[in-house]
Design an enzyme around this catalytic site. Sequence first.
Site, short mmCIF file in Angstrom:
data_model
loop_
_atom_site.label_atom_id
_atom_site.label_comp_id
_atom_site.label_asym_id
_atom_site.label_seq_id
_atom_site.Cartn_x
_atom_site.Cartn_y
_atom_site.Cartn_z
N SER A 1 2.38 -91.35 -59.97
CA SER A 1 1.63 -92.45 -60.16
C SER A 1 2.10 -93.43 -60.99
O SER A 1 1.54 -94.59 -60.88
CB SER A 1 0.08 -92.11 -60.47
OG SER A 1 -0.59 -91.61 -59.31
N LYS B 1 2.50 -96.95 -59.44
CA LYS B 1 1.41 -97.56 -58.74
C LYS B 1 1.39 -99.05 -59.49
O LYS B 1 1.19 -100.00 -58.48
CB LYS B 1 -0.05 -97.03 -59.04
CG LYS B 1 -0.05 -95.77 -58.00
CD LYS B 1 -1.27 -94.96 -58.31
CE LYS B 1 -1.44 -93.96 -57.23
NZ LYS B 1 -2.41 -92.90 -57.66
N TYR C 1 4.88 -94.30 -49.24
CA TYR C 1 4.20 -93.64 -50.68
C TYR C 1 4.51 -92.68 -51.11
O TYR C 1 5.05 -92.78 -52.22
CB TYR C 1 2.73 -93.86 -50.05
CG TYR C 1 1.91 -93.04 -51.01
CD1 TYR C 1 1.39 -93.96 -52.42
CD2 TYR C 1 1.46 -91.78 -51.40
CE1 TYR C 1 0.92 -93.39 -53.20
CE2 TYR C 1 0.74 -91.30 -52.31
CZ TYR C 1 0.40 -92.27 -53.48
OH TYR C 1 -0.25 -91.40 -54.53
N TYR D 1 -6.33 -92.50 -65.07
CA TYR D 1 -7.40 -91.77 -64.00
C TYR D 1 -8.76 -92.03 -64.68
O TYR D 1 -9.17 -92.93 -65.14
CB TYR D 1 -6.99 -90.37 -64.03
CG TYR D 1 -5.69 -90.08 -63.44
CD1 TYR D 1 -5.22 -90.57 -62.47
CD2 TYR D 1 -4.71 -89.38 -64.49
CE1 TYR D 1 -3.84 -90.48 -62.07
CE2 TYR D 1 -3.34 -89.05 -63.92
CZ TYR D 1 -3.08 -89.68 -62.72
OH TYR D 1 -1.63 -89.37 -62.34
N VAL E 1 1.12 -87.44 -62.44
CA VAL E 1 1.01 -85.95 -62.42
C VAL E 1 2.26 -85.26 -62.45
O VAL E 1 2.29 -84.05 -62.69
CB VAL E 1 0.28 -85.41 -61.14
CG1 VAL E 1 -1.11 -85.83 -60.84
CG2 VAL E 1 1.34 -85.82 -59.85
N1 GLU Z 1 2.20 -88.45 -55.51
C1 GLU Z 1 0.91 -88.17 -56.21
C2 GLU Z 1 -0.10 -88.04 -55.21
O1 GLU Z 1 -0.55 -89.08 -54.36
C3 GLU Z 1 0.72 -89.04 -57.26
C4 GLU Z 1 -0.31 -88.73 -57.95
C5 GLU Z 1 -0.51 -89.04 -59.54
O2 GLU Z 1 0.58 -89.04 -60.06
O3 GLU Z 1 -1.53 -89.50 -60.04
O4 GLU Z 1 -0.93 -87.12 -55.28
#
Ligand code: GLU
Length: 305
Positions: free
Chosen positions: A61, A64, A189, A241, A259
């Site tokens: 993430s 992002k 993605y 988060y 994550v």
């Molecule tokens: N590729 C992970 C997902 O979409 C990223 C989630 C994350 O790092 O928060 O579940």
Amino acid sequence: MEELLERLLAECRPWTERGRVADYIPELGKQDPAALGVYVIGSEGRHSWAGDWDKPFSIQSVVKPILLLQALMDNGIEAVQSRVGMEATGKPFDAINAGEQTLDSAHLNPMVNMGAIVMCTLIHGGSYEERFRRLLELTRRMAGDESIGVDEAAYRSEKTHGSKNRALAYLLKSYGLLEGDVEEVLDCYFRACAIRVNCRSLAHIGAVLSNRGRAPVSGERIFPSAFARYVNAILVTCGMYDGSGEFAIRVGVPAKSGVSGSIMAAVPTRMGIGIFAPALDGKGNSLAGIHLLERLSKELYLSIF
Ligand code: GLU
């Protein structure tokens, strides 16, 4: 600084035993929960590090904010805002963020999966290959490392086991919030989340954000300062988060976690920080990573509040 980092690492190491490595993407389940590393790049260009700073991991993430930046660079602020909102959802990153019969763009922000999936559609390019290439190029420039590529095993692992993200993307499509071929968007993605980095890469990315869009030392302007302000503000409210509020109180800097167990922090005007410690808390944040940042913030008075 090196001494301080070494000491904080030793103090926080016990936390690596308390968390759990993510395994909903099977490849991430193979990570070593005992790994712990940190890298700091100051605004004056000084580098400091400790522990496993050079262990590679998939960015997850932490991509992002880069997806958001590429979307802002290609479309401008108004166009991006008209597609995805900016309020914290207060829910997990992969929540199905729909009311009983509603899902509108105001329910999303670019730091949750649904919002980030929409960002992939806003990147300009004739094909999704090209869109991804441009995103990778921006990541390399921000990370100050031309050799950055994709962790193919992490990419394949998430593509094979990404049913939840597939569900989120098709839901977006059904509500008219996602244009184009869903599988192509998802592939972009998944590739984006699998970009392979280390703590130094994340410290560089944080340093550019803390320096309002200019690379430290070289002074190269990568994006306008208005975009840095936009991204840093969203990182404060939504970057950690549904633990972003607590993180703002305990640490108090713009940051994004992933994550794979990493945290990228951008301390405005002062430094970029990259942390890797794959054992996570219940919300998906690096447990030892948060403790390390909390201590670092107290020692160096980093909180912006
Ligand atoms: N590729 C992970 C997902 O979409 C990223 C989630 C994350 O790092 O928060 O579940």
